[in-house]
Design an enzyme around this catalytic site. Structure first.
Site, PDB file in Angstrom:
ATOM      1  N   GLU A 207     -15.622  44.588  74.668  1.00 47.37           N
ATOM      2  CA  GLU A 207     -16.366  43.790  74.144  1.00 47.37           C
ATOM      3  C   GLU A 207     -16.792  42.784  74.870  1.00 47.37           C
ATOM      4  OE1 GLU A 207     -14.559  41.615  71.080  1.00 47.37           O
ATOM      5  OE2 GLU A 207     -14.051  42.712  69.815  1.00 47.37           O
ATOM      6  N   GLU A 388     -11.453  48.627  67.235  1.00 54.58           N
ATOM      7  CA  GLU A 388     -10.779  47.737  66.254  1.00 54.58           C
ATOM      8  C   GLU A 388     -12.136  47.303  64.706  1.00 54.58           C
ATOM      9  OE1 GLU A 388     -10.649  43.705  68.356  1.00 54.58           O
ATOM     10  OE2 GLU A 388     -10.387  45.371  70.532  1.00 54.58           O
TER      11      GLU A 388
HETATM   12  O1  IFM Z   1      -7.782  39.481  68.577  1.00 60.04           O
HETATM   13  C1  IFM Z   1      -9.872  40.247  68.834  1.00 60.04           C
HETATM   14  C2  IFM Z   1      -9.740  40.861  69.995  1.00 60.04           C
HETATM   15  O2  IFM Z   1      -9.262  40.903  71.085  1.00 60.04           O
HETATM   16  C3  IFM Z   1     -11.055  41.664  70.415  1.00 60.04           C
HETATM   17  N1  IFM Z   1     -11.577  41.424  69.056  1.00 60.04           N
HETATM   18  C4  IFM Z   1     -11.516  40.549  68.026  1.00 60.04           C
HETATM   19  C5  IFM Z   1     -10.382  40.083  68.154  1.00 60.04           C
HETATM   20  C6  IFM Z   1     -10.353  39.366  67.035  1.00 60.04           C
HETATM   21  O3  IFM Z   1     -11.102  38.215  66.815  1.00 60.04           O
END
Ligand code: IFM
Length: 475
Positions: A207, A388
């Site tokens: 990200e 994710e």
């Molecule tokens: O916890 C974070 C992660 O580190 C990166 N993506 C989003 C998640 C939730 O906010």
């Protein structure tokens, strides 16, 4: 407040898998699954044979052991210890103590039936000052972790950068300094050499958008700066680091695959006006195409570049040849999906769908289908991994809301496979409750509950549900 609601300001210039390849194709979708786990509810259509069932974590959020075995500080260690930065003054010093409990955590993963586990390496645990001599004890931790995964039949998916820039490099400018891209590639090469083919899938950056929008624009993440111009320079250097790391892997004899993990959010107009459609295109450029295009096509989208004033520092930061490096062919794309974005005729954001304990999140499972099929349509058939996907909820153990979220998103993922998307694996966020950055320990994202006082792990309802899904390879 929405963590990522910064595009309007930015646009207006007002803010200074590791699953086996070939798994997720429509052709090899299995018939409806039997129900080996004995769940009372009937199983839906099965996922392809070999689909990777995973969970994700990151180093600073779970490891703890911040000052042990030669680990150097990262920007997050420094940021957390500054008063007022993190809710309740929480830090990742101990977090979920995974550094000491990794063996029982591996057993927990095996018990769930995971076939894939995404974690990140703490750069400053391996290279305490970000460069130079390897800290053998730090590297040994990741060697043992990877070995333990293989012993349990779980494929490691390893992220090289999940926001924890070594503090020693930050003192040299961190990602504001173009040299950081090279330092990152050198560190990546160190990891490729040490772990080699035992890691089938590497992810370069997690990200980069969040670093740009939250770490350098909102300033609520480390390193806590508020400068949109600088943020965009950082974004370019992050992408350059990605490209150089891909090239570093290509320079080895290894057979591992590599790609970036991008946080993507489909943008939709909030009404039928032409103005809303126009603003949505701008938002799509900022949320999605400014990351996807350089990585997968080797150029920035012209309409995104056009939003940068003639004297914007990012223009000077983009040197000849950079885009060719950034666009070095990736083998896989990691997709972090949390929700959609709805854009008004003035470029504002509104919530059309429900949210979660994380109030920036607009929950819309159909957005995942739209996103995955759009990537196929616009960027071709690169293998995809959902790296994710998840939600925060205040329900400590009986998290039926999370089960509904996961069920609906997995159904959308399955539909995308039926539509021909090459989706290989799914990693829910997160395996266990952890340190949620500026929110400290107040937001609970895990399917396994962590009592941070005793470090006791307890399955939530969603963990038992996910175990059943994995066992029958179907939702
Ligand atoms: O916890 C974070 C992660 O580190 C990166 N993506 C989003 C998640 C939730 O906010």
């Amino acid at each position: 407040m929405r963590r990522r609601n910064l595009l309007t300001l930015a646009a207006a210039g007002t803010v200074a898998g590791c699953a086996k390849p070939g798994a997720g194709t429509a052709e090899n979708l299995a018939p409806d699954a039997p129900d080996p786990a004995g769940s009372s509810s009937p199983a839906g259509p099965a996922f392809p044979e070999g689909f990777g069932w995973g969970a994700a974590t990151s180093a600073y959020q779970i490891e703890g052991a911040a000052n042990e075995d030669g680990r150097g500080p990262s920007v997050w260690d420094v940021f957390c210890h500054e008063p007022g930065r993190i809710r309740n003054g929480d830090t990742g010093d101990v977090a979920a103590d995974h550094y000491h409990r990794y063996v029982s955590d591996l057993d927990l993963m095996q018990d769930l039936g995971l076939t894939s586990y995404r974690f990140s390496v703490s750069w400053s645990r391996v290279l305490p000052t970000g460069r130079g001599a390897v800290n053998a004890k730090g590297m040994d931790f990741y060697q043992r972790l990877v070995d333990g995964l293989h012993e349990r039949g779980i494929a490691p998916v390893v992220t090289l950068f999940h926001w924890d820039t070594p503090q020693a490099l930050q003192e040299l400018g961190g990602w504001e300094n173009r040299d950081c891209a090279k330092w990152f590639a050198d560190y990546a090469h160190t990891m490729f050499t040490a772990l080699g083919d035992r890691v089938p899938t590497w992810l370069t950056l997690n990200e980069p958008k969040t670093v740009v929008d939250v770490g350098y624009t909102a300033g609520t993440h480390a390193p806590g700066k508020r400068d949109r111009n600088l943020a965009n320079v950082v974004g370019h250097h992050l992408l350059l680091g990605h490209g150089l790391a891909v090239q570093a892997l290509r320079g080895t004899t290894g057979k591992s695959r590599i790609g970036a993990a991008l946080s993507l959010s489909p943008a939709y107009p909030a009404d039928d006006s032409a103005a809303a459609a126009h603003q949505t295109a701008i938002a799509d450029g900022e949320e999605n195409r400014r990351w996807l295009d350089p990585v997968l096509r080797g150029h920035y989208p012209q309409d995104w570049l056009d939003t940068q004033p003639a004297d914007a520092p990012v223009r000077a930061a983009i040197k000849d040849g950079d885009l060719a490096v950034i666009g070095t062919q990736s083998d896989v794309l990691g997709v972090n999906y949390y929700g959609t974005t709805h854009v008004t005729s003035t470029g504002g954001r509104i919530m059309v769908h429900p949210t979660s304990q994380a109030t920036w999140q607009e929950i819309d499972p159909n957005g995942l289908y739209d996103l995955l099929t759009r990537i196929k349509r616009d960027y071709g058939d690169i293998p995809l991994s959902i790296t994710e996907n998840g939600m925060a909820t205040t329900n400590p153990l009986r998290d039926e809301d999370r089960i509904a979220f996961l069920r609906d998103h997995l159904a959308a993922a399955h539909r995308s496979i039926q539509a021909g998307v090459k989706l290989e694996s799914y990693h829910l966020w997160s395996l266990m409750d952890n340190f949620e950055w500026a929110e400290g320990y107040t937001q609970r994202w895990g399917i396994v509950n962590v009592d941070f006082a005793s470090q006791r792990r307890t399955h939530k309802s969603s963990a038992d549900w996910y175990k059943t899904v994995i066992a029958r390879n179907a939702v």
